[in-house]
Design an enzyme around this catalytic site. Structure first.
Site, PDB file in Angstrom:
ATOM      1  N   PHE A 134       0.732  -1.265   0.106  1.00  0.00           N
ATOM      2  CA  PHE A 134      -0.034   0.170  -0.188  1.00  0.00           C
ATOM      3  C   PHE A 134       0.965   1.495  -0.114  1.00  0.00           C
ATOM      4  O   PHE A 134       1.850   1.444   0.808  1.00  0.00           O
ATOM      5  CB  PHE A 134      -1.233   0.108   1.206  1.00  0.00           C
ATOM      6  CG  PHE A 134      -1.796   1.154   1.195  1.00  0.00           C
ATOM      7  CD1 PHE A 134      -2.888   1.173   0.444  1.00  0.00           C
ATOM      8  CD2 PHE A 134      -1.689   2.233   1.810  1.00  0.00           C
ATOM      9  CE1 PHE A 134      -3.785   2.144   0.160  1.00  0.00           C
ATOM     10  CE2 PHE A 134      -2.344   3.707   1.738  1.00  0.00           C
ATOM     11  CZ  PHE A 134      -3.492   3.260   1.040  1.00  0.00           C
ATOM     12  N   ASP A 219       9.316   2.667   1.454  1.00  0.00           N
ATOM     13  CA  ASP A 219       7.976   3.263   1.995  1.00  0.00           C
ATOM     14  C   ASP A 219       8.120   3.021   3.457  1.00  0.00           C
ATOM     15  O   ASP A 219       7.392   1.902   3.841  1.00  0.00           O
ATOM     16  CB  ASP A 219       6.916   2.938   1.248  1.00  0.00           C
ATOM     17  CG  ASP A 219       5.724   3.570   1.718  1.00  0.00           C
ATOM     18  OD1 ASP A 219       5.579   4.028   2.989  1.00  0.00           O
ATOM     19  OD2 ASP A 219       4.547   3.439   0.847  1.00  0.00           O
ATOM     20  N   LYS A 248       2.513   9.800   8.283  1.00  0.00           N
ATOM     21  CA  LYS A 248       1.850   9.501   9.534  1.00  0.00           C
ATOM     22  C   LYS A 248       2.433   9.826  10.759  1.00  0.00           C
ATOM     23  O   LYS A 248       2.121  10.848  11.052  1.00  0.00           O
ATOM     24  CB  LYS A 248       1.851   7.814   9.577  1.00  0.00           C
ATOM     25  CG  LYS A 248       1.022   7.301   8.273  1.00  0.00           C
ATOM     26  CD  LYS A 248       0.303   5.808   8.666  1.00  0.00           C
ATOM     27  CE  LYS A 248      -1.024   5.682   7.660  1.00  0.00           C
ATOM     28  NZ  LYS A 248      -0.561   4.902   6.332  1.00  0.00           N
TER      29      LYS A 248
HETATM   30  C1  LIG Z   1      -0.825   5.130   5.104  1.00  0.00           C
HETATM   31  C2  LIG Z   1       0.181   4.629   3.983  1.00  0.00           C
HETATM   32  C3  LIG Z   1       0.503   5.432   2.818  1.00  0.00           C
HETATM   33  C4  LIG Z   1      -0.456   6.777   2.449  1.00  0.00           C
HETATM   34  O1  LIG Z   1      -0.262   7.745   3.457  1.00  0.00           O
HETATM   35  P1  LIG Z   1      -1.371   8.932   3.105  1.00  0.00           P
HETATM   36  O2  LIG Z   1      -0.856  10.024   4.191  1.00  0.00           O
HETATM   37  O3  LIG Z   1      -2.698   8.471   3.388  1.00  0.00           O
HETATM   38  O4  LIG Z   1      -1.132   9.394   1.621  1.00  0.00           O
HETATM   39  C5  LIG Z   1       1.598   5.029   2.088  1.00  0.00           C
HETATM   40  N1  LIG Z   1       2.213   4.249   2.160  1.00  0.00           N
HETATM   41  C6  LIG Z   1       2.017   3.317   3.722  1.00  0.00           C
HETATM   42  C7  LIG Z   1       2.755   2.406   3.993  1.00  0.00           C
HETATM   43  C8  LIG Z   1       1.175   3.568   4.360  1.00  0.00           C
HETATM   44  O5  LIG Z   1       0.627   2.960   5.469  1.00  0.00           O
END
Ligand SMILES: *Cc1c(COP(=O)(O)O)cnc(C)c1O
Length: 394
Positions: A134, A219, A248
């Protein structure tokens, strides 16, 4: 306003693109949130990992208040101390990288995808990402997210993405060719169900990226800022990525995203190639600085490791009582409970009992408390979950 009044307003005026739990939340403190009807809820999934050091951490609140009185926002036409200082603090805790600031995880990944294309030799344009990943909801980040369900309504998506099974080195080798600009991977897949990358896999990514002049992008939007017990998820592995993305927990509740790259890579992002109006704004950066200081002053990395182990052990004990639990997996305070059946009802029932948890991929309950969490809070959460599972006869 009570919860029902707020829900009525949403039904009329807010776009219904989320399935929401039926509570309006008005206040948060540490591991607790409070709804509009006076109920207290123990939050073991605070802000989807945004409130990584708990709701309304006093140091973060104070830093925001202080900054708000000085300067709310200054555009990137000028310099501001807060942005520079946050970049310095991040650099010192990672690989000496340089940072670009934005406002979300998706934007951080967009920046990384663009940087990989601009920095690698001409003709390289492909991205390899892992099935179950994700990376966000913008077009690039959505296409990077190798879950076809997420983009079935949005074709045609961004060209150039190649998907491989997670933790499969042979598939990764096969996917590589001269045109690959980057591999983008989460050290632990979060939304994908708390799937931890193996050390061999991380090493293979590094080796193949080096061999093919491609960027290794991690990520760390969910794993970053201490949740795993280290500042960043990659620090549990014997590799150094070229680029990491953060969001986050970085702002402790303030909206912020960041992409950090090795200095020689970062140098490719020259004026005119990328930008963000709100990126690195004073309030978000002041909050980020306070988050890092709080983590250090309160030994929260150590607490994340200790409490992570404590929570995993306790959840594992539930396994012997409730056969619906297949196994528990994860690292630090990123814990997944793999069920043998869907978990939505368990999440709903726990909320009624005053516990907030999350379910992803239908059958994985996510338990990701704040890094300030205590044994007492974990005991309480496990007790509620135990009762709910018992009552459901699972
Ligand atoms: C939540 C998340 C995202 C997206 O972040 P947003 O601030 O909602 O755009 C991207 N990568 C990972 C691993 C995430 O957990």
């Amino acid at each position: 306003m009570k919860t029902q009044d707020v829900i009525k307003m949403f039904d009329e005026y807010v776009i219904g693109n989320y399935s929401r739990l039926p509570r309006a939340i008005v206040r948060g403190k540490g591991s607790y949130i409070f709804d509009a009807d006076g109920n207290q809820i123990l939050d073991m999934f605070p802000g989807w990992a945004v409130s990584g050091i708990g709701h309304c951490h006093p140091k973060v609140v104070k830093a925001i208040q202080k900054q708000a009185e000085m300067l709310l926002h200054m555009d990137n036409t000028f310099y501001t101390e807060a942005q520079g200082k946050l970049a310095k603090l991040l650099s010192e805790r990672a690989f000496g990288g340089k940072t670009f600031f934005c406002n979300s995880g998706a934007e951080a990944n967009e920046a990384a995808l663009k940087l990989a294309r601009i920095h690698t030799p001409k003709g390289k344009y492909k991205y390899i990402t892992a099935i179950g990943s994700f990376h966000g909801r913008t077009f690039g980040a959505m296409t990077a997210t190798a879950q076809p369900k997420k983009f079935e309504h949005f074709q045609p998506v961004v060209p150039g993405f190649v998907y491989v099974p997670f933790n499969d080195i042979v598939a990764l080798e096969k996917a590589f060719d001269d045109e690959v600009a980057a591999v983008l991977i989460e050290p632990i897949q979060g939304e994908g169900g708390i799937n931890v990358a193996t050390p061999e896999y991380m090493k293979a990514i590094r080796r193949l990226c080096d061999k093919n002049q491609a960027m290794m992008i991690l990520d760390e939007v969910q794993t970053g800022m201490g949740r795993t017990g280290k500042w960043f998820g990659y620090q549990d592995y014997d590799v150094v990525p070229d680029i990491i993305t953060l969001a986050k927990a970085l702002g402790g509740g303030a909206a912020i995203g960041a992409m950090m790259a090795k200095p020689e890579v970062a140098a490719s992002l020259v004026p005119g190639t990328h930008a963000s109006t709100f990126g690195g704004n004073c309030i978000a950066c002041a909050a980020g600085i306070a988050v890092i200081e709080a983590i250090e002053e309160e030994n929260l990395l150590e607490n994340a490791s200790k409490m992570g182990k404590y929570a995993s052990d306790k959840l594992n004990q539930l396994k012997s009582k409730h056969t619906v639990i297949d196994h528990v997996r994860g690292k630090g305070l990123m814990i997944g409970i793999q069920l043998k059946q869907p978990g939505a009802q368990i999440v709903a029932d726990c909320l009624k009992e005053g516990l907030r948890i999350n379910c992803t991929q239908d059958t994985v309950v996510r338990f990701m408390p704040s890094m300030t969490v205590t044994k007492i809070e974990i005991d309480k959460a496990v007790e509620i979950l135990d009762n709910v599972l018992g009552r459901m006869n699972l």
